[in-house]
Design an enzyme around this catalytic site. Structure first.
Site, PDB file in Angstrom:
ATOM      1  N   MET A  33       0.834  -1.206   0.000  1.00 17.01           N
ATOM      2  CA  MET A  33       0.000   0.000   0.000  1.00 17.01           C
ATOM      3  C   MET A  33       0.868   1.256   0.000  1.00 17.01           C
ATOM      4  SD  MET A  33      -3.456  -0.841   2.056  1.00 17.01           S
ATOM      5  CE  MET A  33      -2.822  -0.628   3.704  1.00 17.01           C
ATOM      6  N   LEU A  36       6.468   3.189   1.756  1.00 15.27           N
ATOM      7  CA  LEU A  36       7.413   2.067   1.865  1.00 15.27           C
ATOM      8  C   LEU A  36       8.477   2.310   2.925  1.00 15.27           C
ATOM      9  CD1 LEU A  36       7.938   1.197  -1.918  1.00 15.27           C
ATOM     10  CD2 LEU A  36       6.213   0.319  -0.318  1.00 15.27           C
ATOM     11  N   HIS A  37       8.862   1.217   3.577  1.00 19.87           N
ATOM     12  CA  HIS A  37       9.951   1.232   4.559  1.00 19.87           C
ATOM     13  C   HIS A  37      10.784  -0.017   4.313  1.00 19.87           C
ATOM     14  CE1 HIS A  37       7.480  -1.748   6.537  1.00 19.87           C
ATOM     15  NE2 HIS A  37       6.495  -0.883   6.715  1.00 19.87           N
ATOM     16  N   GLU A  38      11.766  -0.244   5.180  1.00 14.93           N
ATOM     17  CA  GLU A  38      12.683  -1.361   4.942  1.00 14.93           C
ATOM     18  C   GLU A  38      11.999  -2.721   4.964  1.00 14.93           C
ATOM     19  OE1 GLU A  38      16.403  -1.192   7.203  1.00 14.93           O
ATOM     20  OE2 GLU A  38      16.205   0.987   7.116  1.00 14.93           O
ATOM     21  N   HIS A  40       9.012  -3.419   3.584  1.00 20.83           N
ATOM     22  CA  HIS A  40       8.591  -3.617   2.185  1.00 20.83           C
ATOM     23  C   HIS A  40       9.799  -3.904   1.293  1.00 20.83           C
ATOM     24  CE1 HIS A  40       5.441  -0.637   3.660  1.00 20.83           C
ATOM     25  NE2 HIS A  40       4.687  -1.642   3.267  1.00 20.83           N
ATOM     26  N   LYS A 152       5.129 -10.166   9.207  1.00 19.80           N
ATOM     27  CA  LYS A 152       4.572  -9.227  10.192  1.00 19.80           C
ATOM     28  C   LYS A 152       3.046  -9.315  10.242  1.00 19.80           C
ATOM     29  CE  LYS A 152       3.665  -4.721  11.532  1.00 19.80           C
ATOM     30  NZ  LYS A 152       2.581  -4.393  10.597  1.00 19.80           N
TER      31      LYS A 152
HETATM   32  P1  AMP Z   1       1.338  -2.963   3.522  1.00 25.22           P
HETATM   33  O1  AMP Z   1       1.867  -1.912   2.621  1.00 25.22           O
HETATM   34  O2  AMP Z   1       1.328  -2.564   4.965  1.00 25.22           O
HETATM   35  O3  AMP Z   1       0.051  -3.554   3.051  1.00 25.22           O
HETATM   36  O4  AMP Z   1       2.394  -4.147   3.459  1.00 25.22           O
HETATM   37  C1  AMP Z   1       2.771  -4.718   2.243  1.00 25.22           C
HETATM   38  C2  AMP Z   1       3.562  -5.965   2.521  1.00 25.22           C
HETATM   39  O5  AMP Z   1       4.726  -5.632   3.289  1.00 25.22           O
HETATM   40  C3  AMP Z   1       2.777  -6.998   3.342  1.00 25.22           C
HETATM   41  O6  AMP Z   1       3.048  -8.300   2.844  1.00 25.22           O
HETATM   42  C4  AMP Z   1       3.335  -6.819   4.724  1.00 25.22           C
HETATM   43  O7  AMP Z   1       3.253  -7.973   5.530  1.00 25.22           O
HETATM   44  C5  AMP Z   1       4.783  -6.473   4.416  1.00 25.22           C
HETATM   45  N1  AMP Z   1       5.397  -5.800   5.553  1.00 25.22           N
HETATM   46  C6  AMP Z   1       4.910  -4.729   6.227  1.00 25.22           C
HETATM   47  N2  AMP Z   1       5.718  -4.426   7.257  1.00 25.22           N
HETATM   48  C7  AMP Z   1       6.725  -5.322   7.241  1.00 25.22           C
HETATM   49  C8  AMP Z   1       7.873  -5.536   8.067  1.00 25.22           C
HETATM   50  N3  AMP Z   1       8.144  -4.772   9.124  1.00 25.22           N
HETATM   51  N4  AMP Z   1       8.702  -6.568   7.755  1.00 25.22           N
HETATM   52  C9  AMP Z   1       8.431  -7.375   6.680  1.00 25.22           C
HETATM   53  N5  AMP Z   1       7.367  -7.219   5.874  1.00 25.22           N
HETATM   54  C10 AMP Z   1       6.526  -6.209   6.153  1.00 25.22           C
END
Ligand code: AMP
Length: 288
Positions: A33, A36-38, A40, A152
């Protein structure tokens, strides 16, 4: 570094992926979504290592937010996201509009059944139908060979695997480890909502999971004692309100009383208005 190519039109990105595959190239897909951070980026790095082509999707999916949740204030940092992605040279960033994903008249929703009902699903009853539906749509538009998710969001991994198996989606799912800040806080786009004081309080999530790991290492196998110790940790942190903590047989949403081989302890808590989740594995190495 030049920005990765961006595509907004579903038919164009599908054609691109099909062309790569027709040349025998494997395609990794990383749904996100944005903001982005580390965490992602670790998924993108894994896709880059393991696949010939990498597609990252960035779409803040409205249907996985309930009315009153943080859809409108969810961080949107598209230009910064592209700058962060550049290092990993994704072959395409698919960033559709909401209207192209949910055109007028859109009506379908995927109900993944019992694994989507409890825990996150109990606190957020419409959440996993939104997640399952958008993941199915994204994988139909970007039909990669391997799709990457983060550990996570534990229940999300169980729900997505169930949906993909039940609906015969061809892609392989890869689950990558949770990436944490130096002090243990699991990285999350929602961490930006926390004030400095709340961020300090939020450390109780990872701290209590480390305690569970220590109890396991020193021989504790009963969920009752481990979960009680976690609850106790939360009583010492008044700014964090535990929503649930539970122990599951790894890879499932089946609660267990005793660890035989592999288990996952997952929890959710509210710190101020921000809902945070985290989990840890207990038992054998669970790299999947
Ligand atoms: P989101 O943008 O929050 O929907 O996350 C996209 C993808 O990144 C999902 O598969 C999350 O599980 C993964 N993700 C989010 N935070 C982390 C994290 N801290 N470490 C590893 N994967 C993550």
């Amino acid at each position: 570094m030049t920005h990765p190519p961006v595509e907004t039109a579903p038919p164009a990105v599908r054609l691109m992926v099909r062309n790569w595959q027709s040349l025998g190239q494997s395609v990794g897909v990383v749904p996100t979504m944005g903001a982005l951070h580390e965490g992602h980026l670790s998924l993108v790095a894994a896709a880059r290592d393991e696949c010939d082509k990498v597609a990252v999707t960035i779409f803040v999916n409205p249907t996985q937010f309930a009315p009153g949740e943080d859809f409108t204030k969810y961080p949107r940092t598209f230009d910064h996201d592209l700058a962060l992605l550049a290092e990993f040279t994704p072959d395409v960033v698919f960033a559709p509009t909401a209207a192209s994903i949910y055109p007028d008249g859109f009506a379908t929703s995927v109900d993944v059944g019992p694994v989507a009902r409890g825990f996150e699903g109990a606190s957020r009853p419409t959440h996993f139908a939104g997640v399952a539906t958008v993941v199915l749509k994204l994988l139909n538009i970007v039909p990669g060979d391997v799709v990457y998710f983060g550990q996570k969001d534990y229940q999300q991994t169980v729900v997505v695997r169930r949906m993909m198996a039940d609906l015969n989606l061809p892609g392989i799912v890869r689950i990558c480890p949770t990436v944490r800040e130096a002090d243990g806080l699991a990285m999350s786009s929602r961490n930006t909502y926390l004030t400095p004081v709340q961020r300090e309080a939020a450390l109780v999530l990872s701290r209590s999971l480390r305690l569970a790991e220590q109890m396991y290492v020193t021989g504790e196998r009963g969920s009752e004692k481990i979960l009680a110790a976690i609850r106790e940790q939360f009583t010492s942190e008044p700014l964090a309100k535990l929503d649930y903590v539970a122990m599951f047989a790894a890879g499932t949403m089946d609660e267990i009383a005793h660890i035989d081989t592999r288990a996952v302890v997952a929890l959710a808590a509210k710190v101020g208005e921000t809902r945070l989740i985290d989990n840890t594995h207990l038992g054998d190495d669970l790299s999947m």
